[in-house]
Scaffold this active site. Structure first.
Site, PDB file in Angstrom:
ATOM      1  N   GLU A 103      -4.264  19.105  -5.217  1.00 32.51           N
ATOM      2  CA  GLU A 103      -3.747  17.744  -5.163  1.00 32.51           C
ATOM      3  C   GLU A 103      -3.785  17.047  -6.525  1.00 32.51           C
ATOM      4  OE1 GLU A 103      -6.231  15.957  -2.163  1.00 32.51           O
ATOM      5  OE2 GLU A 103      -7.668  15.235  -3.642  1.00 32.51           O
ATOM      6  N   HIS A 104      -4.419  17.678  -7.494  1.00 37.02           N
ATOM      7  CA  HIS A 104      -4.497  17.057  -8.819  1.00 37.02           C
ATOM      8  C   HIS A 104      -3.296  17.374  -9.689  1.00 37.02           C
ATOM      9  CE1 HIS A 104      -8.877  17.702  -7.681  1.00 37.02           C
ATOM     10  NE2 HIS A 104      -8.650  16.420  -7.546  1.00 37.02           N
ATOM     11  N   GLN A 143     -10.072  22.486  -2.559  1.00 39.84           N
ATOM     12  CA  GLN A 143     -10.605  23.619  -1.793  1.00 39.84           C
ATOM     13  C   GLN A 143     -11.708  23.159  -0.842  1.00 39.84           C
ATOM     14  OE1 GLN A 143     -11.411  27.168  -4.100  1.00 39.84           O
ATOM     15  NE2 GLN A 143     -12.883  27.881  -2.566  1.00 39.84           N
ATOM     16  N   HIS A 171      -7.609  29.037  -8.744  1.00 40.31           N
ATOM     17  CA  HIS A 171      -6.814  27.821  -8.952  1.00 40.31           C
ATOM     18  C   HIS A 171      -5.927  28.008 -10.176  1.00 40.31           C
ATOM     19  CE1 HIS A 171      -9.164  25.071  -6.192  1.00 40.31           C
ATOM     20  NE2 HIS A 171      -9.798  26.216  -6.115  1.00 40.31           N
TER      21      HIS A 171
HETATM   22 ZN   LIG Z   1      -5.368  21.285 -10.201  1.00 42.88          ZN
END
Ligand SMILES: [Zn+2]
Length: 213
Positions: A103-104, A143, A171
């Site tokens: 979500e970042h 996560q 990731h």
């Molecule tokens: Zn990220």
């Protein structure tokens, strides 16, 4: 390989359903226009031959990659479960492959989920477990939240004696930008019920996970 083990108490924040506040859905044309802006943002020319259909393709792909917003765990898990008499031992489904997006940065997270539960008279179809992973994976995630949401969904619908969820994932935002660590895996786990209160149940889950022979 870096490993971070985190334990997350059940139901701490986002939970399962209802945390997605309804926002007004843009039109497909608006979504395509946004993709065109991003193409220009990275220095591309959206008019060139190869990119002509890209905004439409991306808008369509996003519907599939993020299809988890349109579904609920209750629908998938349903209200009917297979009744089993006599089997009350640990059920473990391991190595369920999944993808999600952080979500970042909205960049892929690729990993495997391992899910165990202690039945209380009824069990879940194995394909349903994989579909629940998919449901929450196909949303923007951390996560930690993904791990907790899967555990809570199974816990509240099946009502077993306990649920254990462990996720190992890579990731892409760490691999492709910033710290650039290829091959580093993040581990997260959530335990509910007897997995939380009885250390030997948790130990059994971990050893069944590790025992690959
Ligand atoms: Zn990220």
């Amino acid at each position: 390989m870096d490993a971070i083990i985190k334990n997350f108490p059940k139901g701490l924040d986002e939970g399962a359903e209802g945390d997605n506040v309804a926002v007004e859905k843009p039109t497909e044309a608006e979504a395509m226009a946004a993709v065109e802006v991003l193409l220009r943002w990275i220095g591309e020319n959206p008019e060139r031959e190869g990119l002509r259909d890209t905004p439409a393709r991306v808008a369509k792909a996003y519907l599939e990659l993020f299809s988890g917003y349109g579904q609920s765990a209750k629908e998938i898990l349903g209200r009917t479960f297979e009744e089993v008499s006599g089997y009350d031992e640990l059920v473990l489904v391991r190595d369920i492959p999944f993808f999600s997006h952080c979500e970042h940065h909205m960049v892929p997270i690729l990993g495997k989920a391992h899910i165990g539960y202690l039945p209380d008279g009824r069990v879940l179809g194995l394909s349903k477990i994989a579909r629940v992973v998919d449901l929450f994976g196909r949303r923007l995630q951390t996560q930690e939240a993904l791990t907790a949401q899967i555990a809570e969904a199974i816990d509240t619908t099946l009502k077993p004696r306990g649920v254990a969820v462990m996720i190992e994932a890579e990731h892409m935002c760490m691999v492709m930008r910033g710290v650039q660590k290829l091959g580093s895996t993040t581990l997260t786990s959530t335990f509910t019920g007897q997995f939380k209160t009885e250390p030997q149940e948790q130990a059994r889950f971990m050893s069944m996970l590790r025992n690959r022979d």
